[in-house]
Motif scaffolding. Structure first.
Motif, short mmCIF file in Angstrom:
data_model
loop_
_atom_site.label_atom_id
_atom_site.label_comp_id
_atom_site.label_asym_id
_atom_site.label_seq_id
_atom_site.Cartn_x
_atom_site.Cartn_y
_atom_site.Cartn_z
N VAL A 11 -13.66 -40.99 12.55
CA VAL A 11 -12.70 -40.18 11.81
C VAL A 11 -13.27 -38.78 11.63
CG1 VAL A 11 -11.35 -39.97 9.70
CG2 VAL A 11 -11.92 -42.23 10.60
N PRO A 15 -5.42 -37.06 11.63
CA PRO A 15 -5.20 -38.51 11.68
C PRO A 15 -4.19 -38.95 12.74
CG PRO A 15 -4.01 -37.60 9.84
CD PRO A 15 -4.81 -36.47 10.44
N ILE A 45 -4.33 -42.62 7.30
CA ILE A 45 -4.09 -43.44 8.49
C ILE A 45 -3.49 -44.78 8.08
CG2 ILE A 45 -5.21 -44.70 10.38
CD1 ILE A 45 -7.26 -42.31 10.43
#
Length: 64
Positions: A11, A15, A45
């Motif tokens: 990450v 997103p 997400i």
């Protein structure tokens, strides 16, 4: 791609590409590698994926 069981994702910024991948691959387990700063992206997400996976593991980045 329906035989995929685990998806490991780093990450970082946006997103949307991660959401798209989860919805297309449809994994049973998603493992997010994130930092303290990107934990909110993991939350985003989770809220925006159409495919809901059974398990979610998160791990802080080793650089934190």
């Amino acid at each position: 791609m329906s035989n995929r069981k685990v998806l490991v994702m780093s990450v970082g910024g946006s997103p949307e590409p991660l959401i798209h991948s989860i919805d297309n691959i449809k994994p049973k387990l998603v493992y997010f590698i994130h930092s303290e700063k990107t934990l909110s992206v993991v939350d985003e997400i989770n809220k925006n994926t159409k495919h809901k996976y059974c398990l979610l593991y998160t791990s802080p980045s080793p650089r934190d």
